[in-house]
Design an enzyme around this catalytic site. Structure first.
Site, PDB file in Angstrom:
ATOM      1  N   ASP A 198     -37.408  -0.467  13.263  1.00 11.40           N
ATOM      2  CA  ASP A 198     -37.800  -1.755  12.693  1.00 11.40           C
ATOM      3  C   ASP A 198     -37.765  -1.650  11.161  1.00 11.40           C
ATOM      4  O   ASP A 198     -36.744  -1.268  10.613  1.00 11.40           O
ATOM      5  CB  ASP A 198     -39.179  -2.146  13.255  1.00 11.40           C
ATOM      6  CG  ASP A 198     -39.634  -3.531  12.865  1.00 11.40           C
ATOM      7  OD1 ASP A 198     -39.160  -4.513  13.471  1.00 11.40           O
ATOM      8  OD2 ASP A 198     -40.467  -3.650  11.946  1.00 11.40           O
ATOM      9  N   HIS A 256     -38.099  -4.243  22.101  1.00 13.73           N
ATOM     10  CA  HIS A 256     -38.006  -3.897  20.678  1.00 13.73           C
ATOM     11  C   HIS A 256     -38.752  -2.602  20.370  1.00 13.73           C
ATOM     12  O   HIS A 256     -38.366  -1.855  19.466  1.00 13.73           O
ATOM     13  CB  HIS A 256     -38.592  -5.044  19.853  1.00 13.73           C
ATOM     14  CG  HIS A 256     -38.591  -4.799  18.376  1.00 13.73           C
ATOM     15  ND1 HIS A 256     -37.440  -4.850  17.617  1.00 13.73           N
ATOM     16  CD2 HIS A 256     -39.599  -4.493  17.515  1.00 13.73           C
ATOM     17  CE1 HIS A 256     -37.742  -4.598  16.350  1.00 13.73           C
ATOM     18  NE2 HIS A 256     -39.038  -4.373  16.269  1.00 13.73           N
ATOM     19  N   TYR A 267     -42.250  -8.142   4.085  1.00 13.34           N
ATOM     20  CA  TYR A 267     -41.485  -9.375   4.301  1.00 13.34           C
ATOM     21  C   TYR A 267     -41.437 -10.227   3.040  1.00 13.34           C
ATOM     22  O   TYR A 267     -40.472 -10.973   2.831  1.00 13.34           O
ATOM     23  CB  TYR A 267     -42.130 -10.188   5.424  1.00 13.34           C
ATOM     24  CG  TYR A 267     -42.010  -9.553   6.781  1.00 13.34           C
ATOM     25  CD1 TYR A 267     -40.892  -9.765   7.585  1.00 13.34           C
ATOM     26  CD2 TYR A 267     -43.008  -8.711   7.274  1.00 13.34           C
ATOM     27  CE1 TYR A 267     -40.777  -9.182   8.841  1.00 13.34           C
ATOM     28  CE2 TYR A 267     -42.901  -8.115   8.524  1.00 13.34           C
ATOM     29  CZ  TYR A 267     -41.787  -8.356   9.296  1.00 13.34           C
ATOM     30  OH  TYR A 267     -41.671  -7.765  10.531  1.00 13.34           O
TER      31      TYR A 267
END
Length: 388
Positions: A192, A359, A304
């Site tokens: 990730d 994921h 982010y």
């Protein structure tokens, strides 16, 4: 090195090399790379418009939560005591390092003999070192295995400003930690967001990466190009836009005692699959312990909050051999991006798609992941080539 028969999966390969002349700071901003002010304005207008849409959806969810649970929606607990699984001695020793240049203190868990080849693990969102527990146990027999809490996570320091989480700082953290550990190269493993940092580190410091192993994370340039061309991926990446907002995302992740965080790992749509290793109650509490601490969610979300000003990249090519592992049921990233990574790799490339996996690949299917990593590590060079 231990040998196991490879599990069923799909794989592919390719090869060659290139060199990054700059250090990790060679990341350019969108404003300087777009060709005209009109494009810049259009780019940021679209981003803010989508942020508005995501905010509206989040507000509706909040309103519905208040309707369903008016007395509990704004209740959540800071976990004061770490669960026993975080002190499991079979996982390794808890260590700390303060990096002189940045002044930040990093926490990591290490196992395996000192002097053996270094295998460094970088976690993703919203994880911490504990997400690599199965790999720490598996690879400590042949490697010095180290799983770090990246800046803003776990017991590592939380810089206060969003700019402290720019790509160049994250890449420099990896370089500083590798050198502090007494190595000049490593086998680098990332998942990730940790995968994004691993890609970038391999791009800018190819001489320090013997092999690159990435789990469920496309090359950053592939992601940037693919997302703008495929509305379906843009929809799956809506959290990128929602997380640009100050404070509100932290609230939404905290309400109902961190229900959104729990759902990420356990829900049918995003969580570990039916055939995977579900998190135990204690393992879930380990995540909640880490994320419930003051400032923890803001640190995690700051990754982010820099992404749109850090793309596209000025350098793209990876010179190290690459293994890309991909969970077929990834709810956040489309599988087509995995194969597209091939164009940026100038060395051996192996892609394995793991059917039925989510994921959270290294926790979902650890036995398959570990076997595929062993197979990749044995390809092309002996164990001695990993040593300093």
């Amino acid at each position: 090195m231990r040998s196991s028969p490879p599990p069923q999966s799909h794989s592919a390969s390719s090869s060659s090399r290139t060199r990054s002349a700059a250090a990790a700071a060679a990341v350019v901003t969108v404003g300087s790379s777009l060709q005209s002010p009109i494009k810049v304005v259009s780019y940021w207008s679209l981003i803010y418009a989508y942020c508005g849409v995501c905010t509206t959806v989040a507000l509706l969810k909040l309103w519905w939560s208040i309707v369903l649970r008016p007395t509990t929606v704004f209740q959540w607990a800071v976990r004061e005591t770490p669960p026993a699984c975080l002190n499991d001695t079979s996982l390794g020793t808890h260590c700390y390092v303060r990096i002189k240049e940045s002044g930040l203190r990093f926490h990591y868990v290490a196992a395996g003999e000192r002097g053996k080849p270094l295998m460094l693990f970088l976690h993703g969102f919203p994880e911490f070192w504990f997400s690599w527990r199965y790999q720490l146990r598996e690879f400590k027999s042949e490697f010095r295995v180290v799983a770090i809490d990246m800046r803003g996570y776990g017991e590592s320091d939380f810089p206060l400003t969003a700019d402290s989480y720019r790509f160049e700082h994250l890449v420099t953290d990896v370089k500083d930690i590798v050198e502090y550990l007494g190595y000049n190269r490593c086998c680098l493993v990332g998942h990730d967001w940790g995968g994004t940092v691993a890609w970038l580190f391999a791009i800018h410091y190819p001489e320090m990466v013997t092999k690159l192993i990435v789990l469920n994370c496309p090359h950053p340039s592939v992601f940037a190009d693919y997302a703008v061309r495929h509305p379906s991926q843009l929809l799956k990446s809506s959290h990128f836009f929602f997380f640009q907002l100050p404070r509100f995302p932290e609230l939404m992740l905290s309400i109902n005692d961190f229900k959104a965080v729990k759902d990420l790992f356990t829900s049918r749509s995003t969580g570990i699959g039916r055939k995977g290793r579900w998190l135990t109650v204690e393992e879930m509490e380990a995540y909640l312990y880490a994320l419930s601490q003051p400032g923890a969610l803001t640190g995690a979300l700051s990754y982010y909050r820099n992404v749109f000003s850090s793309l596209p990249l000025s350098h793209n090519h990876v010179r190290s051999p690459v293994l890309l592992l991909w969970g077929e049921r990834d709810a956040f990233l489309e599988q087509d991006m995995a194969e597209a990574c091939r164009v940026y790799i100038r060395n051996h490339f192996r892609l394995n798609i793991i059917s039925g996996a989510s994921h959270w690949l290294q926790q979902d299917q650890p036995d398959i992941v570990n076997t595929l990593i062993w197979t990749f590590l044995k390809e092309g060079e002996s164990r001695k080539s990993y040593r300093n």
